[in-house]
Design an enzyme around this catalytic site. Sequence first.
Site, PDB file in Angstrom:
ATOM      1  N   LYS A 164      -3.313 -28.843  19.038  1.00 43.65           N
ATOM      2  CA  LYS A 164      -4.163 -28.845  17.844  1.00 43.65           C
ATOM      3  C   LYS A 164      -5.552 -28.286  18.163  1.00 43.65           C
ATOM      4  CE  LYS A 164      -5.559 -29.854  13.661  1.00 43.65           C
ATOM      5  NZ  LYS A 164      -6.911 -30.310  13.771  1.00 43.65           N
ATOM      6  N   GLU A 171      -8.802 -20.840  15.031  1.00 48.40           N
ATOM      7  CA  GLU A 171      -9.397 -20.902  13.688  1.00 48.40           C
ATOM      8  C   GLU A 171     -10.855 -20.427  13.700  1.00 48.40           C
ATOM      9  OE1 GLU A 171      -8.843 -24.849  11.895  1.00 48.40           O
ATOM     10  OE2 GLU A 171     -10.953 -24.745  11.312  1.00 48.40           O
TER      11      GLU A 171
END
Lengths: 300, 300, 300, 300
Positions: A164, A171
């Site tokens: 993650k 991102e």
Amino acid sequence: MHIGLVGLGKMGGNMRTRMRNAGLTVIGYDRDPELSDVGSLAEMVEQLPSPKVVWVMVPHGDPTHSTITELKELLSEGDVVVDGGNSRWTDDEIHAAQLAEKNIGYVDCGVSGGVWGLENGYALMAGGDAADVAKVQPAFDALRPDAENGFVHAGRVGAGHFSKMVHNGIEYAMMQAYAEGYELLEAVDMVDNVTEVLNSWRVGTVVRSWLLDLLVKALEDDPGLSKVRGYAEDSGEGRWTVEAAIANSVPAPTIAASLFARFVSRQDESAAMQAVAAMRQQFGGHAVRAAEESPDVPNP
Amino acid sequence: MHIGLVGLGKMGGNMRTRMRNAGLTVIGYDRDPELSDVGSLAEMVEQLPSPKVVWVMVPHGDPTHSTITELKELLSEGDVVVDGGNSRWTDDEIHAAQLAEKNIGYVDCGVSGGVWGLENGYALMAGGDAADVAKVQPAFDALRPDAENGFVHAGRVGAGHFSKMVHNGIEYAMMQAYAEGYELLEAVDMVDNVTEVLNSWRVGTVVRSWLLDLLVKALEDDPGLSKVRGYAEDSGEGRWTVEAAIANSVPAPTIAASLFARFVSRQDESAAMQAVAAMRQQFGGHAVRAAEESPDVPNP
Amino acid sequence: MHIGLVGLGKMGGNMRTRMRNAGLTVIGYDRDPELSDVGSLAEMVEQLPSPKVVWVMVPHGDPTHSTITELKELLSEGDVVVDGGNSRWTDDEIHAAQLAEKNIGYVDCGVSGGVWGLENGYALMAGGDAADVAKVQPAFDALRPDAENGFVHAGRVGAGHFSKMVHNGIEYAMMQAYAEGYELLEAVDMVDNVTEVLNSWRVGTVVRSWLLDLLVKALEDDPGLSKVRGYAEDSGEGRWTVEAAIANSVPAPTIAASLFARFVSRQDESAAMQAVAAMRQQFGGHAVRAAEESPDVPNP
Amino acid sequence: MHIGLVGLGKMGGNMRTRMRNAGLTVIGYDRDPELSDVGSLAEMVEQLPSPKVVWVMVPHGDPTHSTITELKELLSEGDVVVDGGNSRWTDDEIHAAQLAEKNIGYVDCGVSGGVWGLENGYALMAGGDAADVAKVQPAFDALRPDAENGFVHAGRVGAGHFSKMVHNGIEYAMMQAYAEGYELLEAVDMVDNVTEVLNSWRVGTVVRSWLLDLLVKALEDDPGLSKVRGYAEDSGEGRWTVEAAIANSVPAPTIAASLFARFVSRQDESAAMQAVAAMRQQFGGHAVRAAEESPDVPNP
């Protein structure tokens, strides 16, 4: 399946709803009695059949540490704790070892989905022993978007949060990529309507993505982004990604550049650029700008 | 040796003085009659013995173009024009070709030294044919720091300005390197006196340099750099260096990063970071900051 | 002054000599009996008058940890340990706290100078309490280049190693700056003799520095650097600098870029660039290169 | 609508098919008689009713220049030429001015879609006068994915190619972002199955995108990317994007980093890193690696 859920804020609250919609029995606990299903963590644990599964959804760091310490007291051999918050992967090994002293299992789970998760499901990256993961699987299946997508058992303890974290590092750089392109389109006279240009990329191009959809939506809601300051927080995972890259000798130039751009965005004044300006002043003579406007002084 | 010198500002004026101190006969021309030795460019050329050598020291671009065009009319076969300004190397080929139509020689010369040049001499990087360079050599010898140092015939036409451009590109990244280190030292409580730390590096360390000396001097003159804004101009050569790097497929990450840091330093608002903030707002829900302070929302 | 010195390798051995030349009584200990003045650490400590000062010059990490643990046993209240190795600043707080349990003082000292230090002196950055630093001052004065230069009491415990670490971070970016410029000069036909160009910068330019002197010397010893592989180790301090920058929200783009360039230099194959190539292959059709040579396919 | 189409390679051939499927009459010309519908460019032009619209789909640079020069001879006032290749936006102004001498209109069009365009449609970014764009609109409508998406009239002449160029610059940085994350996941032991992790991101996460889909497909086709070298071409538009960013003082750190990573990927040896290694050797003594293994030498 019965599951305990600690932390019922925006994220945990929505996850409780989604799991209930899928038929799970969720007993939620929150410090806020308005949100909580029970009066205490102990009461929550008591109501769970064995093996008990407790999903922790509180901020990383001290809140997670103390919740896990409390759960260690309340749970027994064969139970499983899931940390679904955004802990650093290095905390996972500590938490797992702590719980292992009582043979309580531990699974870390990176959760993506934000405010859309309730409706669309959450992407889940889990780390831990297969046997522990199996005990949580009905919850994973309730939360994920659908039976085919959005769940991975990434590896041993820590692998879920690590995955993650890398997701979030990527991102950062993707957002920065769009942001640089946006600024360049805005900077030139030639292009009349930057929002429409970005919008035209949403179908049929290589750069189409959900982030692009969001950027176009933001621009349609607020043309020219006049209501937004160019001030970007960072939440930890970008930093950790660069730290992990350094620890593993992995070059991460775009992720690091994105992180630094956020640091700069929050500075009122840059000590570094003061130093650059001061050095220029030193070698260019006292009045730097005057010197530059002077017709015949090449830059030293 | 006789030499014509066009452009008598800070830089040209000092160079005239240094050449005269070395025994050269310098006939200077400037648009400003207060500075000029003669009434016109033609008068300057007239007073030079053949082969005539004219050193042009005016801003790059149009002023240099028009000066060279005028000189082409005034000079004859065997004469030499030196462009000592900070022209782009690509202009040199154009100027050389222009003058070659009348068999006038052309030498480009990158000049480093700034306000210290008068006293300490200038570093000179020349490009052109050996025969043309030889005609200018007495001027080079007068301007350079001493007979051993500070002059190079770098290669053919353009090589002088190209070398000087790369010098300036390196300068950008060196300044940025010190600047980042300075900001980091300032950012931590642990270090009491950053100026003294930098000063301690001036002798016996790997990072000792003239730029470091300047930075320490700037900090001693203005502790904490309180009088300097973190606003840094760039003068063209940093941009050209990155362009040349791209054209030659040469990675230039530190030089490019230094250039971009200067761009950022001059922005009141960053459109790119507005876009980043807007995307974060989109996926994090309306109140981004509130969402971040919320106890249980991992970053999507 | 009497001083104990632990670790008599290249660096420690030279420092012993320099301190002895300055009139200090140095009792050196090394695991290697050929180098050691005494048979054991205990013997070394015994021979020192109180307050005893011991300078530790062993590798950071375990060797330093264990040396300090042993010294804690052997020393007493009022004595001082100096860590002159290249420990991470975060280790200093641990070592200081450990020794403080017995009221033994602790000073950390970043040392710069390498193989030239014996002759030219070492630049020294110290951290710790003023009283502890004062006890070591004669050693600092013996080691530093001269009475005016090369020593700073940078701040509290850790500040010495932190300052040295930042020094090395800057060093990375400066080296990369010269390296990029060198590669660009080598890449173009126009410039005939890159070594001479760099050499011409050594006097009178903004980029003159000791590192530039070293680069020119390297090029003169080995024209074209034909004997050197483009493979660069990194030693820890560059990584720590970027980590510290991230921890303090300080943008460090050139230092990070330099570090990443070293990572890349050591890779036989880049997984990242394999991924880039694979994505290009996916959207460009199977034969990417063929597609690019095809006359009418714009890049998607 | 009738339209002439010059260049019938992979891209042009598919576009011809898509336009014909939409009911347009396309007369295609290619130097390769096997592909061409007509024997010459002149023949193609002859068969078009006025106002004639000709779409040029040949490589940028000389092929496009010469095609437009030929078309200028063959076309008349009121006709329109579309450059759908990947020309630099600066060429568009030249081509438009050239054609304007005969009052022939000019539209530049960036085309995205690659090998999927035939089936899914192409994203189109056009630049030019509204009247000229209107004449081409039926072709745009045939080529775009659907009536709602994938077309923008971005602005005046050049805006189409400029927009497409920025699209490609963003693409570079997005690919690099995924690539860095991929390498980091591969670098750690903790994560067992990187492909599955990436696959889990395809639904419900912030980084979901078409490029991610492609990366997962590439990894599924070739686990570990064992058949792909980490060697990435760049096609011009990434370079132009950085050049345009520099020309407009727009910071573009992630796009530049992506471009430089590709440059590095194609080097057998890095002159820059040779220089870094050589400098390290100079200040660390002759045997750098030996020096580093030595137990007591801090880095200078």
